[in-house]
Design a protein around this motif. Structure first.
Motif, short mmCIF file in Angstrom:
data_model
loop_
_atom_site.label_atom_id
_atom_site.label_comp_id
_atom_site.label_asym_id
_atom_site.label_seq_id
_atom_site.Cartn_x
_atom_site.Cartn_y
_atom_site.Cartn_z
N THR A 515 -8.74 9.61 -3.85
CA THR A 515 -7.70 9.22 -4.36
C THR A 515 -6.39 9.48 -5.21
N ARG A 516 -6.57 10.32 -5.85
CA ARG A 516 -5.85 11.75 -5.87
C ARG A 516 -4.67 11.55 -4.69
N VAL A 517 -5.10 11.88 -3.60
CA VAL A 517 -4.61 12.48 -2.45
C VAL A 517 -3.61 11.30 -1.73
N LEU A 518 -4.62 10.11 -2.29
CA LEU A 518 -3.83 9.12 -1.11
C LEU A 518 -2.27 8.65 -2.81
N THR A 519 -2.33 8.96 -3.88
CA THR A 519 -1.64 8.28 -4.84
C THR A 519 -0.35 9.19 -4.83
N ARG A 520 -0.82 10.25 -4.47
CA ARG A 520 0.28 11.56 -4.17
C ARG A 520 1.31 11.06 -2.66
N VAL A 521 0.66 10.58 -1.46
CA VAL A 521 1.20 10.45 -0.72
C VAL A 521 2.15 9.58 -0.89
N ALA A 522 2.19 8.11 -1.63
CA ALA A 522 2.03 6.99 -1.65
C ALA A 522 4.12 7.63 -2.91
N GLU A 523 2.98 8.62 -3.59
CA GLU A 523 4.31 8.12 -4.13
C GLU A 523 5.87 9.87 -4.12
N ALA A 524 5.14 10.51 -2.98
CA ALA A 524 6.49 11.82 -2.49
C ALA A 524 5.92 12.10 -1.50
N GLY A 525 5.57 10.95 -0.18
CA GLY A 525 5.17 11.61 1.02
C GLY A 525 4.58 12.14 1.53
N PRO A 530 -1.85 17.75 0.05
CA PRO A 530 -2.78 19.47 0.25
C PRO A 530 -3.24 19.86 1.54
N ALA A 531 -3.04 21.06 1.65
CA ALA A 531 -3.65 21.42 2.45
C ALA A 531 -4.58 22.81 1.47
N ASP A 532 -5.46 21.50 1.08
CA ASP A 532 -6.10 22.66 0.12
C ASP A 532 -7.96 22.64 0.73
N PRO A 533 -8.20 23.12 1.28
CA PRO A 533 -10.05 22.75 1.64
C PRO A 533 -11.23 22.16 0.54
N ALA A 534 -10.64 22.92 -0.24
CA ALA A 534 -11.51 22.46 -1.55
C ALA A 534 -11.61 21.33 -1.51
N LEU A 535 -11.00 20.57 -1.57
CA LEU A 535 -10.79 18.71 -1.61
C LEU A 535 -11.97 18.09 -0.85
N ALA A 536 -11.80 18.46 -0.34
CA ALA A 536 -12.76 18.22 1.15
C ALA A 536 -14.11 18.77 0.49
N VAL A 550 -11.79 11.36 6.24
CA VAL A 550 -10.81 10.74 5.94
C VAL A 550 -9.93 11.15 5.22
N LEU A 551 -9.67 12.04 4.38
CA LEU A 551 -9.43 12.87 3.49
C LEU A 551 -8.81 13.68 4.56
N LEU A 577 -0.24 8.63 10.55
CA LEU A 577 -0.05 8.41 9.38
C LEU A 577 -0.65 7.75 8.46
N ALA A 578 0.22 6.42 8.72
CA ALA A 578 0.55 4.87 7.84
C ALA A 578 -1.65 4.84 8.44
N ARG A 579 -1.86 4.95 9.65
CA ARG A 579 -3.38 4.84 9.99
C ARG A 579 -4.49 4.64 9.75
N ALA A 580 -4.27 6.38 9.18
CA ALA A 580 -4.99 7.79 8.23
C ALA A 580 -5.25 6.78 7.30
N TRP A 581 -3.82 6.49 6.65
CA TRP A 581 -3.71 6.67 4.74
C TRP A 581 -4.30 5.26 5.21
N LEU A 582 -4.41 4.04 5.78
CA LEU A 582 -4.13 3.04 5.37
C LEU A 582 -5.97 2.39 5.55
N ALA A 583 -7.39 3.59 6.77
CA ALA A 583 -8.50 3.73 7.17
C ALA A 583 -8.81 4.23 5.48
N ALA A 584 -8.39 5.69 5.02
CA ALA A 584 -9.22 5.71 3.85
C ALA A 584 -9.04 5.20 2.41
N ALA A 585 -7.74 4.34 2.52
CA ALA A 585 -7.14 3.64 1.55
C ALA A 585 -8.96 2.34 1.76
N THR A 586 -8.52 1.72 2.48
CA THR A 586 -10.23 0.30 3.08
C THR A 586 -11.24 1.12 2.58
#
Length: 608
Positions: A515-525, A530-536, A550-551, A577-586
């Motif tokens: 949720t936080r990554v999708l929101t951050r990308v929507a806000e700041a592009g 984040p390139a942070d393997p710990a999230l996955a 999907v992340l 990017l848009a397709r991947a972001w939409l898939a994750a949001a879905t």
């Protein structure tokens, strides 16, 4: 009652933005809502806005041409004053989809128009059948070149908005979205047009107090999803578009014959977009149970609802008020209905008052016989859908009052002993809160409720109408209370004992990193991914491998770079990017719906 400001064609607004010099657009981007502080007056048709030493004029309720707007300054119409004023006007085409729901109360007679979506119309039924054979919103529609072109334009605008981010977007990106909205309107795609204008409004308002980033993210997801379903975006398999994807704009009505209606109750409507009034819920039982609504909701302030509640409805020549219809019945001939269950009293419609029915008597008592867990699951699914039929988000529950909580809600328990809470529909819902406090003061009071479950808050119901045989009520109320419109005896005018609660966060189901990554990308592009393997790894540790996958695709597509023939590193087009972001949001939406349903089912004691 405050007058409604004019509405503006989104294509014209895009033209005005495009024509302005760059320095004017930069000033507009720095203070897009400056005109809110200026003095707006009207003589009933022409609006004048005093902007310091200059004056902007708007001629007519619908601004469709540049000759309808003017400014006294030398730079007009390419001036900051005119762009600030017109930028605050609601684009035309956003006024046909109001519906009373916690996520944004909407409804009513503003949608008594003709026209539907491209290649779509509500399916006809044999006269006199009274019931649609299938859900019209799932009817597949054909798309033509205009539809696909509009969808492609909207996808491109949405993808670029996502890749650049909300914070970096300015007037130029707003203009692109508004042009896409105008093209969608021309192709008779009202849902897509509304999605484009909603995202454009988010770009304008993101620095304003009260801006909700989560709502903007949902709007952007809706734009990309709708445009993709209608043929926009990269090639690939996709479901056939339906009437729900097209939308119904100002509503397409089809004659369905005769209906025997039983009133269930009424609720107040006051929307953020400036609509107000009352909606009456009714049910027909011939040939199957179907919920309908008759609304009177038009531009106006919140005080309009009280006047409309006691006024006669505009339906089949009936003299009934909304207050009376919600407690009685009606036999209507030659009724017209929209695909989502709104009834329209056209010139051919006739209606006669008939006896109502108590909720504990047949045939209405059958509504309370379905297990509550099944009702809640269906209501949560309806709320998760972009478009649903009226009444699909309501439940019918037998409850017993046990006390008060939060100074603004009533604690109840179901017939199986499951504890629930009856609460208001947000901080502004003061009358319902006062009435609930009055009910909470009667422990042991039995009541029947028509209510709306809040998916993200398992255990919270927002009641529309309740029947309370144990309370002394005015005889005309027939034992029922419309909680947002009636004032219970002894409820008084005082507010709740503490500020009304906003929706508190529910338990984190483990999806927080996504949720936080999708929101951050929507806000700041894309640069914010984040390139942070710990999230996955955290998602996989929460037994959510699909969320981790999907992340990973969102992060990979955001950080992707292409090499040119000369060896330069460039950012690729935003489609992947848009397709991947939409898939994750879905995925995220589906996961939340599933988890909300499980939590609600566990709460009300249904089968897992």
């Amino acid at each position: 009652m405050t007058a409604e400001r004019p509405r503006i064609d989104p294509g014209l607004l895009a033209e005005l933005l495009d024509a302005a010099p760059g320095r004017v657009r930069r000033k507009l981007d720095a203070a897009p809502r400056a005109a809110e502080e200026w003095d707006w007056t009207t003589d009933g048709r022409v609006w004048t806005v005093a902007a310091g030493n200059e004056t902007v004029t708007l001629d007519g309720p619908r601004i469709t041409g540049a000759d309808q707007v003017a400014c006294t300054c030398l730079l007009g119409p390419r001036c900051l004053h005119l762009l600030s004023v017109t930028g605050l006007l609601v684009p035309t085409g956003d006024d046909g989809d109001e519906d009373p729901a916690p996520s944004g109360p909407r409804s009513g007679s503003e949608d008594t128009g003709s026209g539907g979506g491209a290649g779509a119309a509500a399916p006809t039924r044999p006269p006199g059948s009274g019931e649609p054979a299938t859900d019209p919103l799932t009817t597949q529609v054909e798309t033509d070149g205009d539809v696909r072109a509009a969808a492609a334009l909207a996808w491109a605008a949405g993808a670029r908005t996502l890749a650049g981010g909300l914070r970096a977007a300015g007037s130029s990106q707003r203009s692109e979205l508004l042009r896409a909205a105008a093209t969608a309107r021309a192709a008779r795609l009202p849902r897509l047009a509304a999605a484009c204008t909603a995202v454009a409004a988010g770009l304008r308002d993101h620095a304003s107090p009260g801006f909700a980033l989560a709502e903007y993210t949902d709007a952007l997801s809706g734009l990309l999803d709708t445009s993709w379903r209608l043929g926009g975006g990269p090639e690939g398999p996709r479901p056939s578009p339906t009437l729900a994807d097209v939308g119904t704009g100002r509503r397409s009505y089809t004659e369905i014959g005769s209906l025997r209606l039983y009133g269930l109750g009424c609720e107040r409507v006051a929307t953020a977009s400036g609509y107000a009034g009352v909606v009456t819920h009714a049910v027909s039982l011939t040939g199957g149970t179907r919920l309908w609504r008759i609304g009177d909701v038009v531009p106006g302030d919140a005080g309009r609802a009280s006047a409309v509640y006691g006024a006669g409805i505009n339906f089949g020549g009936s003299a009934l008020s909304h207050r009376d219809l919600g407690r009685s019945g009606m036999i209507a001939q030659r009724v017209s209905a929209s695909a989502d269950g709104r009834l329209s009293g056209g010139s051919a419609t006739t209606a006669a008052v008939s006896a109502g029915c108590a909720w504990d008597e047949a045939p209405l008592s059958a509504l309370w016989e379905r297990p509550l867990s099944e009702q809640v699951a269906a209501a949560v699914a309806a709320r998760a859908s972009p478009v649903h039929r009226t009444g699909d988000d309501l439940v019918f529950a037998d409850l017993t009052v046990t006390g008060e909580a939060d100074g603004a809600t009533a604690v109840v328990e179901t017939s199986t002993g499951a504890p629930l809470v009856l609460g208001p529909d947000g901080p502004q819902d003061l009358l319902r809160a006062r009435n609930l406090l009055r009910l909470a003061a009667e422990p042991g009071l039995a009541l029947r409720a028509v209510a709306r479950p809040v998916p993200e808050r398992p255990g919270l119901l927002v009641p529309v109408t309740v029947s309370v045989p144990g309370l002394a009520l005015p005889e005309a109320w027939k034992g029922r209370i419309n909680l947002s419109l009636d004032t219970l005896p002894s409820a008084g005018a005082a507010g709740p004992s503490r500020p009304l609660p906003t929706a508190p966060p529910g338990a984190d189901p483990g999806l927080g990193p996504l949720t936080r990554v999708l929101t951050r990308v929507a806000e700041a592009g894309r640069e914010a991914a984040p390139a942070d393997p710990a999230l996955a790894a955290r998602l996989r540790g929460n037994h959510l491998p699909t969320a981790a996958d999907v992340l990973g695709e969102v992060v990979d597509s955001a950080r992707e770079r292409w090499r040119t023939a000369t060896g330069e590193s460039v950012v690729p087009p935003p489609d992947r990017l848009a397709r991947a972001w939409l898939a994750a949001a879905t995925y995220l939406g589906a996961a939340h719906q599933h988890l909300h349903t499980l939590a609600w089912t566990e709460r009300v004691g249904g089968p897992a």
